[in-house]
Enzyme design. Structure first.
Site, PDB file in Angstrom:
ATOM      1  N   CYS A  73      10.946 -10.463   7.456  1.00  0.00           N
ATOM      2  CA  CYS A  73      11.826 -10.323   8.532  1.00  0.00           C
ATOM      3  C   CYS A  73      12.442 -11.639   9.120  1.00  0.00           C
ATOM      4  CB  CYS A  73      11.420  -9.505   9.617  1.00  0.00           C
ATOM      5  SG  CYS A  73      10.833  -7.775   9.048  1.00  0.00           S
ATOM      6  N   GLU A  75      12.844 -12.244  12.204  1.00  0.00           N
ATOM      7  CA  GLU A  75      12.155 -12.710  13.430  1.00  0.00           C
ATOM      8  C   GLU A  75      11.147 -13.657  12.905  1.00  0.00           C
ATOM      9  OE1 GLU A  75      13.096  -9.703  12.702  1.00  0.00           O
ATOM     10  OE2 GLU A  75      13.587  -8.558  14.438  1.00  0.00           O
ATOM     11  N   CYS A 106      10.785  -4.942  14.376  1.00  0.00           N
ATOM     12  CA  CYS A 106       9.576  -4.196  13.592  1.00  0.00           C
ATOM     13  C   CYS A 106       8.312  -4.377  14.500  1.00  0.00           C
ATOM     14  CB  CYS A 106       9.515  -4.158  11.899  1.00  0.00           C
ATOM     15  SG  CYS A 106       8.714  -5.642  11.842  1.00  0.00           S
ATOM     16  N   CYS A 109       6.857  -7.820  13.446  1.00  0.00           N
ATOM     17  CA  CYS A 109       7.349  -8.913  14.266  1.00  0.00           C
ATOM     18  C   CYS A 109       7.095  -9.067  15.665  1.00  0.00           C
ATOM     19  CB  CYS A 109       8.958  -8.934  14.026  1.00  0.00           C
ATOM     20  SG  CYS A 109       9.591  -9.245  12.275  1.00  0.00           S
TER      21      CYS A 109
END
Ligand code: THU
Length: 153
Positions: A73, A75, A106, A109
């Site tokens: 992701c 992040e 999520c 993260c």
């Protein structure tokens, strides 16, 4: 009516001066790196920009893989950039997601961010316009995070 000391507009005592958060600059960095996302499978492009205590900004985008579970992701991508540069003290993050609906980091993260700042201010923006930006914090999104203290023997 009596007022608690913290209602009187006094700044809390701090060991070091607070760094002003330039949210507009973080938004620009998150939107710019989002353009570099590799998201051919979901079509959901995400950019994240992290301001650290020194004033530097680290940006990351999501990078998908044909083996879907290998996706990273935005992040975590930004956190990796930060650590690789020798920085470990994030003070704010903007996450820019696709479309008109706001996203939210999520669970994986959230835990990764909590490794470096348990109460990180978070700004969520929708790259497609529509939803107004939302401000929240990591402690709101991930209360009682698992942390290094639990590993003390
Ligand atoms: N994604 C992020 O990069 N950050 C989030 O906060 C949520 C999801 C990515 C992972 C995947 O590439 C795509 O968005 C769809 O889940």
């Amino acid at each position: 009516m009596s007022r608690a000391p913290h209602d009187a507009g006094e700044a809390p005592a701090a060991a070091e001066p607070a760094l002003a958060i330039d949210w507009a600059a973080l938004d620009r960095a998150a939107l710019a790196v989002r353009e570099r996302a590799h998201a051919p499978y979901s079509g959901y492009w995400v950019g994240a920009a992290i301001l650290v205590r020194s004033g530097r900004v680290f940006a990351g985008c999501n990078v998908e893989n044909a083996s879907y579970g290998l996706t990273i992701c935005a992040e975590r991508s930004a956190i990796v950039q930060m650590v690789a540069a020798g920085e470990r003290d994030p003070v704010a993050i903007t996450v820019a997601t696709s479309g008109p609906v706001l996203g939210s980091p999520c669970g994986m993260c959230r835990q990764t961010l909590a490794e470096f700042a348990v109460d990180l201010p978070i700004r969520l923006i929708a790259a497609g316009g529509g939803a107004p930006p939302r401000h929240t914090s990591l402690s709101a999104l991930l209360p009682e995070a698992f942390g290094a203290a639990a590993l003390s023997r």
